[in-house]
Design a protein around this motif. Structure first.
Motif, mmCIF file in Angstrom:
data_model
loop_
_atom_site.group_PDB
_atom_site.id
_atom_site.type_symbol
_atom_site.label_atom_id
_atom_site.label_comp_id
_atom_site.label_asym_id
_atom_site.label_seq_id
_atom_site.Cartn_x
_atom_site.Cartn_y
_atom_site.Cartn_z
ATOM 1 N N ARG A 1 2.299 1.506 9.386
ATOM 2 C CA ARG A 1 2.175 1.711 10.824
ATOM 3 C C ARG A 1 3.401 1.205 11.593
ATOM 4 O O ARG A 1 3.595 1.568 12.747
ATOM 5 C CB ARG A 1 0.917 1.012 11.353
ATOM 6 N N TYR B 1 1.277 -2.647 7.352
ATOM 7 C CA TYR B 1 0.370 -1.700 6.705
ATOM 8 C C TYR B 1 -1.020 -1.758 7.354
ATOM 9 O O TYR B 1 -1.539 -2.841 7.652
ATOM 10 C CB TYR B 1 0.215 -2.033 5.218
ATOM 11 N N ARG B 2 -1.617 -0.587 7.567
ATOM 12 C CA ARG B 2 -3.019 -0.453 8.004
ATOM 13 C C ARG B 2 -3.322 -1.290 9.254
ATOM 14 O O ARG B 2 -4.423 -1.824 9.391
ATOM 15 C CB ARG B 2 -3.973 -0.877 6.874
ATOM 16 N N GLN C 1 0.046 4.572 4.750
ATOM 17 C CA GLN C 1 -0.644 3.495 5.449
ATOM 18 C C GLN C 1 0.288 2.630 6.304
ATOM 19 O O GLN C 1 -0.155 1.721 6.983
ATOM 20 C CB GLN C 1 -1.375 2.605 4.442
ATOM 21 N N GLY D 1 0.832 -1.196 0.000
ATOM 22 C CA GLY D 1 0.000 0.000 0.000
ATOM 23 C C GLY D 1 0.862 1.239 0.000
ATOM 24 O O GLY D 1 2.102 1.166 0.027
#
Length: 284
Positions: free
Chosen positions: A92, A105-106, A90, A86
């Protein structure tokens, strides 16, 4: 939402990339832990617990993450272009060692806690279908403790047994020959006893597969999940879909009205109409 087999594979991939290596970079992009410095510490192991991931780090720390619907961990060789996860906004978490970089991600759940306090986040879970604590008698007892609850809801409750998601819920109910709306107490005793070992068998068979398969066939891969309006593989009746949930979280749920006995929403009911609006596309 990724199910227990997917999380197991993710943990295996992360463990292979990180365990035994010292962190050169540890970037946690959540406000509460943004200033935490984990560099210089070794990653000890990455362990799945149901749908949770526990990355244990030298010094008695655990990085706890949960993928929920959209989260993902990707592993890249150092110097490799980060792709497939992504956009950068996004991201983290970034965990980098001399050879590999793991990028989260996310991630809707990302927290750092003492390893000794892991039970505060996973202690409520039932026996893990792919874990060393698996106990089929305890899992069955947990399910039967609330006989008035619909089977599909009980299977998704991670306090009963950990690792089942919406795909396995629908597939298990098909294999047992009952609808997900049948109450646990109405499930015949022989089928109830079969449920925990069958669930474990399915997850174990798929934990090393990229494409999940519950049919044993080359195709289709699943009996009912995602196959609304397509013919049942056994009787050729059209598979149906309707929402099931406790009112706070409803999931598209699939079943064959001939092969599976028990209550179910009528075609054209509000639950069926809502589910059709967001059911997943045709499976492979």
């Amino acid at each position: 939402m990724p199910e227990g087999d997917t999380v197991w594979r993710t943990a295996k991939r992360l463990h292979g990339a990180l365990a035994g290596q010292v962190l050169l970079r540890a970037d946690l992009r959540v406000p509460k832990f943004a200033t935490v410095d984990l560099t210089g510490r070794a990653v000890l192991d990455v362990t799945p617990r149901g749908k949770h991931l526990m990355t244990r780090i030298e010094g008695g720390l655990t990085l706890h993450s949960h993928l929920r619907m959209d989260g993902a961990w990707k592993v890249f060789a150092n110097g490799e272009r980060w792709s497939g996860g992504g956009p950068a906004h996004q991201i983290r978490a970034i965990l980098e060692n001399p050879d590999r970089t793991a990028v989260g991600y996310r991630l809707p759940v990302l927290e750092l806690l003492r390893t000794a306090e892991e039970d505060t986040v996973v202690g409520h879970l039932g026996p893990d279908l792919l874990g060393p604590d698996w106990d089929q008698d305890r899992a069955l007892g947990n399910l039967l403790a609330d006989p008035g609850r619909p089977l599909g809801e009980a299977l998704l409750d991670q306090r009963n047994l950990a690792g089942i998601g919406n795909v396995y819920k629908s597939e298990l109910c098909f294999l047992l020959g009952v609808t997900p709306w049948l109450t646990v107490g109405a499930l015949p005793a022989d089928r109830a006893a079969l449920l925990p070992p069958l669930a474990k068998k399915l997850l174990e068979a798929n934990r090393d597969r990229v494409v999940r398969n519950t049919t044993g066939l080359h195709a289709p891969d699943v009996f009912v999940y995602g196959r609304a309006s397509r013919p049942c593989l056994r009787c050729r009746t059209r598979v149906r879909v309707a929402d099931q949930g406790d009112g706070s979280r409803e999931r598209p749920t699939y079943w064959c009205p001939v092969c599976q006995s028990g209550p179910a929403p009528e075609p054209g009911s509000p639950a069926a109409r809502r589910a059709r609006g967001r059911a997943p596309g045709r499976p492979r």
